[in-house]
Design a protein around this motif. Structure first.
Motif, PDB file in Angstrom:
ATOM      1  N   PRO A 316      56.889  42.933  45.331  1.00 57.31           N
ATOM      2  CA  PRO A 316      56.084  43.071  44.108  1.00 57.31           C
ATOM      3  C   PRO A 316      54.600  42.809  44.342  1.00 57.31           C
ATOM      4  N   MET A 317      54.295  41.801  45.150  1.00 51.30           N
ATOM      5  CA  MET A 317      52.895  41.533  45.482  1.00 51.30           C
ATOM      6  C   MET A 317      52.283  42.692  46.258  1.00 51.30           C
ATOM      7  N   ALA A 318      53.018  43.179  47.281  1.00 49.99           N
ATOM      8  CA  ALA A 318      52.514  44.275  48.099  1.00 49.99           C
ATOM      9  C   ALA A 318      52.358  45.546  47.289  1.00 49.99           C
ATOM     10  N   ALA A 319      53.356  45.857  46.444  1.00 50.10           N
ATOM     11  CA  ALA A 319      53.295  47.073  45.634  1.00 50.10           C
ATOM     12  C   ALA A 319      52.127  47.013  44.645  1.00 50.10           C
ATOM     13  N   ALA A 320      51.913  45.839  44.065  1.00 46.87           N
ATOM     14  CA  ALA A 320      50.805  45.702  43.105  1.00 46.87           C
ATOM     15  C   ALA A 320      49.461  45.875  43.802  1.00 46.87           C
ATOM     16  N   MET A 321      49.321  45.325  45.005  1.00 45.17           N
ATOM     17  CA  MET A 321      48.085  45.530  45.763  1.00 45.17           C
ATOM     18  C   MET A 321      47.887  47.015  46.083  1.00 45.17           C
ATOM     19  N   PHE A 322      48.981  47.687  46.438  1.00 46.26           N
ATOM     20  CA  PHE A 322      48.926  49.110  46.777  1.00 46.26           C
ATOM     21  C   PHE A 322      48.474  49.940  45.573  1.00 46.26           C
ATOM     22  N   VAL A 323      48.946  49.583  44.379  1.00 46.44           N
ATOM     23  CA  VAL A 323      48.617  50.349  43.172  1.00 46.44           C
ATOM     24  C   VAL A 323      47.233  49.993  42.638  1.00 46.44           C
ATOM     25  N   PHE A 324      46.956  48.698  42.546  1.00 47.83           N
ATOM     26  CA  PHE A 324      45.731  48.268  41.879  1.00 47.83           C
ATOM     27  C   PHE A 324      44.514  48.275  42.795  1.00 47.83           C
ATOM     28  N   GLY A 325      44.729  48.310  44.129  1.00 48.63           N
ATOM     29  CA  GLY A 325      43.587  48.426  45.024  1.00 48.63           C
ATOM     30  C   GLY A 325      42.801  49.708  44.795  1.00 48.63           C
ATOM     31  N   PRO A 326      43.450  50.887  44.902  1.00 50.51           N
ATOM     32  CA  PRO A 326      42.735  52.134  44.603  1.00 50.51           C
ATOM     33  C   PRO A 326      42.241  52.198  43.158  1.00 50.51           C
ATOM     34  N   MET A 327      43.002  51.627  42.230  1.00 49.12           N
ATOM     35  CA  MET A 327      42.593  51.645  40.832  1.00 49.12           C
ATOM     36  C   MET A 327      41.259  50.919  40.640  1.00 49.12           C
ATOM     37  N   SER A 328      41.061  49.842  41.407  1.00 48.33           N
ATOM     38  CA  SER A 328      39.811  49.097  41.267  1.00 48.33           C
ATOM     39  C   SER A 328      38.618  49.951  41.662  1.00 48.33           C
ATOM     40  N   GLY A 329      38.815  50.848  42.641  1.00 48.82           N
ATOM     41  CA  GLY A 329      37.729  51.748  43.022  1.00 48.82           C
ATOM     42  C   GLY A 329      37.320  52.649  41.875  1.00 48.82           C
ATOM     43  N   ARG A 330      38.315  53.148  41.128  1.00 50.08           N
ATOM     44  CA  ARG A 330      37.996  54.002  39.979  1.00 50.08           C
ATOM     45  C   ARG A 330      37.331  53.193  38.871  1.00 50.08           C
ATOM     46  N   ILE A 331      37.754  51.938  38.701  1.00 53.32           N
ATOM     47  CA  ILE A 331      37.113  51.089  37.689  1.00 53.32           C
ATOM     48  C   ILE A 331      35.658  50.835  38.049  1.00 53.32           C
ATOM     49  N   VAL A 332      35.410  50.567  39.341  1.00 58.64           N
ATOM     50  CA  VAL A 332      34.032  50.349  39.799  1.00 58.64           C
ATOM     51  C   VAL A 332      33.191  51.587  39.542  1.00 58.64           C
ATOM     52  N   ALA A 333      33.731  52.769  39.822  1.00 57.16           N
ATOM     53  CA  ALA A 333      32.983  54.012  39.637  1.00 57.16           C
ATOM     54  C   ALA A 333      32.668  54.284  38.180  1.00 57.16           C
ATOM     55  N   SER A 334      33.597  53.931  37.278  1.00 57.22           N
ATOM     56  CA  SER A 334      33.411  54.265  35.867  1.00 57.22           C
ATOM     57  C   SER A 334      32.772  53.149  35.041  1.00 57.22           C
ATOM     58  N   ARG A 335      33.087  51.896  35.372  1.00 58.23           N
ATOM     59  CA  ARG A 335      32.639  50.787  34.531  1.00 58.23           C
ATOM     60  C   ARG A 335      31.865  49.718  35.288  1.00 58.23           C
ATOM     61  N   GLY A 336      31.778  49.842  36.607  1.00 58.23           N
ATOM     62  CA  GLY A 336      31.027  48.875  37.390  1.00 58.23           C
ATOM     63  C   GLY A 336      31.917  47.797  37.983  1.00 58.23           C
ATOM     64  N   ALA A 337      31.354  47.098  38.975  1.00 61.71           N
ATOM     65  CA  ALA A 337      32.127  46.078  39.693  1.00 61.71           C
ATOM     66  C   ALA A 337      32.462  44.877  38.813  1.00 61.71           C
ATOM     67  N   ARG A 338      31.632  44.601  37.819  1.00 59.67           N
ATOM     68  CA  ARG A 338      31.841  43.421  36.974  1.00 59.67           C
ATOM     69  C   ARG A 338      33.214  43.449  36.294  1.00 59.67           C
ATOM     70  N   SER A 339      33.593  44.617  35.770  1.00 61.51           N
ATOM     71  CA  SER A 339      34.874  44.735  35.069  1.00 61.51           C
ATOM     72  C   SER A 339      36.045  44.517  36.030  1.00 61.51           C
ATOM     73  N   ALA A 340      35.977  45.167  37.199  1.00 65.82           N
ATOM     74  CA  ALA A 340      37.084  45.048  38.155  1.00 65.82           C
ATOM     75  C   ALA A 340      37.201  43.624  38.682  1.00 65.82           C
TER      76      ALA A 340
END
Length: 472
Positions: A316-340
């Motif tokens: 569960p920890m590994a899968a969550a890192m796998f899913v939310f790692g790339p997601m954080s990149g999209r959050i940074v691109a759209s809303r900035g690093a502060r939100s992520a």
């Protein structure tokens, strides 16, 4: 920057670029899988080599600490000597170190071979990024290539516990190390065939004194934390190590500003976003390093899970890192690093708090949910660290920012293993029963909760609009 002609000019450029990217990703995944896979193997290593808890701490910390000390130096050597040359040397040393680790006759020799392995590993991560930047000359391609490469690092760290558990269960703890040998050998051959040589036209001058001072600061500090419970916190060697670390730090702060090309340019810490990213990385990865160390011994020594079951429990920890790692990149691109960063730190803090209350054998579902939440939080934090560090410095210092971000992650993991391991070691008999393990485990989780909460505070301060405007 000058790049020599590729070794295999008959290969189409796009295929050659893809192969270079694959080689760089493979090397970095290998180095990062090793960081986390070894954690799952620690109980088996301890039994096989008759090692102590301190020995287990050193097996992990020797690797991450050496990486932290040498990443910047390796990048400088690659710029000066040639990136392909240093990359090949790193692969060769990593393979030899891995093979030596699998044959280690005692815990002391294993720790020594882990240092050798990390010397090679330190030549992979920073040099791989430089090679990718040199090969992918078109800006859009370069951004995508670096994104794939960065994602592979997170995948490697997340997959490590599962891979380690499978190898220990089916073959033995030695397999965690010797599996690196054929992978490194293949990457070495492909590097010779497809990776072009490149150097910096103006390489940074080496700083051996600064390098020794950095080793003194980190090495003596981690030594004191790991050995304190065993030698005594007031023992002369423990107090002397703490004092020596402080003296080295004071000397570094005095020496670095006087050097024309210091190993660590202290002026970069005038940037609040950069400093914030550096601190967040140390705190978040100290939490992650402590998490892996604590859970390894809980799952295998207290719950008596097999290495494979323990590795699967961390899925569960590994899968969550796998899913939310790339997601954080999209959050940074759209809303900035502060939100992520803020969201990740909140989720990780909540996970650690939940696990503080459910860290026993009677709440398996909550335990797995806590693991997933923790992985999601760290995954969300991972990508914005580099983005915030890079944004905090001028474009000409992007390499410095990325290198320091990588270094801070390794520092964090070293400190996390040292601190959490020492909390366990401070309670004799902690690994003998669930009742004896409960107190140090709760103290460990409270410490991890505090680290995540501190990362949240640092994220909010360093990414505030006023701080962002006050860049270096």
């Amino acid at each position: 920057m000058s790049i020599s002609a590729p070794v295999a000019p008959s290969v189409p450029k796009t295929i050659r670029q893809a192969t270079v990217l694959a080689v760089c990703c493979t090397a970095v995944v290998m180095a990062n899988v090793d960081t986390t896979a070894v954690n799952v193997a620690l109980p088996a290593i301890g039994r096989g080599l008759d090692g102590s808890l301190a020995g287990a701490q050193w097996v992990v910390a020797a690797y991450t600490l050496t990486m932290a000390c040498l990443l910047t130096l390796s990048g400088s050597l690659a710029d000066r000597i040639g990136r392909r040359t240093i990359f090949q040397l790193g692969l060769a040393i990593f393979a030899m170190g891995s093979l030596a680790c699998s044959l280690a006759p005692s815990m002391g020799w294993l720790v020594a071979f882990r240092v050798l392995q990390a010397v090679g590993g330190s030549m992979l991560t920073p040099v791989a990024m430089a090679i990718i930047s040199a090969v992918f000359t078109e800006p859009g391609q370069r951004v995508r290539a670096i994104g794939i490469w960065s994602g592979s690092i997170g995948i490697g760290m997340a997959a490590g516990p599962v891979i380690g558990g499978l190898l220990v269960e089916t073959i033995g703890w030695e397999a965690v190390f010797w599996i690196n040998v054929p992978i490194a050998a293949t990457a070495l051959a492909l590097t010779f065939l497809v990776v072009p040589q490149s150097k910096s036209e103006r390489p940074r001058a080496l700083d051996p004194i600064g390098q020794l001072l950095v080793i003194g600061v980190l090495g003596l500090l981690v030594f004191a934390i790991i050995e304190g419970p065993h030698r005594g916190w007031l023992a002369p060697v423990t107090l002397g190590s703490f004092a020596g670390s402080a003296v080295c730090l004071a000397a570094l702060l005095r020496y670095a500003p006087r050097h024309p090309h210091p190993l660590i340019d202290l002026r970069v810490f005038r940037s609040i976003p950069f400093t914030g990213a550096f601190v967040i990385a140390i705190l978040a990865f100290a939490a992650m390093g402590g998490f892996l160390f604590l859970n390894t011994f809980y799952l295998q020594e207290i719950r008596h899970d097999s290495p494979l079951v323990a590795g699967l429990a961390l899925v569960p920890m590994a899968a969550a890192m796998f899913v939310f790692g790339p997601m954080s990149g999209r959050i940074v691109a759209s809303r900035g690093a502060r939100s992520a960063l803020s969201t990740g730190a909140v989720v990780a803090t909540a996970a650690a708090a939940v696990l503080t209350l459910t860290f026993d054998g009677s709440a398996n579902l909550l335990l797995l949910i806590g693991y997933a939440m923790f992985g999601a939080g760290i995954g969300l934090i991972y990508t914005p660290i580099t983005a915030t560090a890079v944004a905090g410095l001028p474009p000409a210092q992007v390499g410095v920012a990325a290198s320091m971000a990588s270094t801070s992650r390794q520092i964090g993991q070293s400190l996390g293993v040292a601190v959490i391991g020492s909390l366990i070691a401070s309670h004799p008999g902690a690994l003998t029963s669930a009742a004896d393990f409960r107190l140090p485990a709760h103290l460990g989780w409270l410490t991890i909760t505090g680290l995540c909460a501190a990362a949240l505070v640092a994220a909010r301060i360093s990414t505030a609009p006023k701080a962002v405007r006050a860049r270096f």
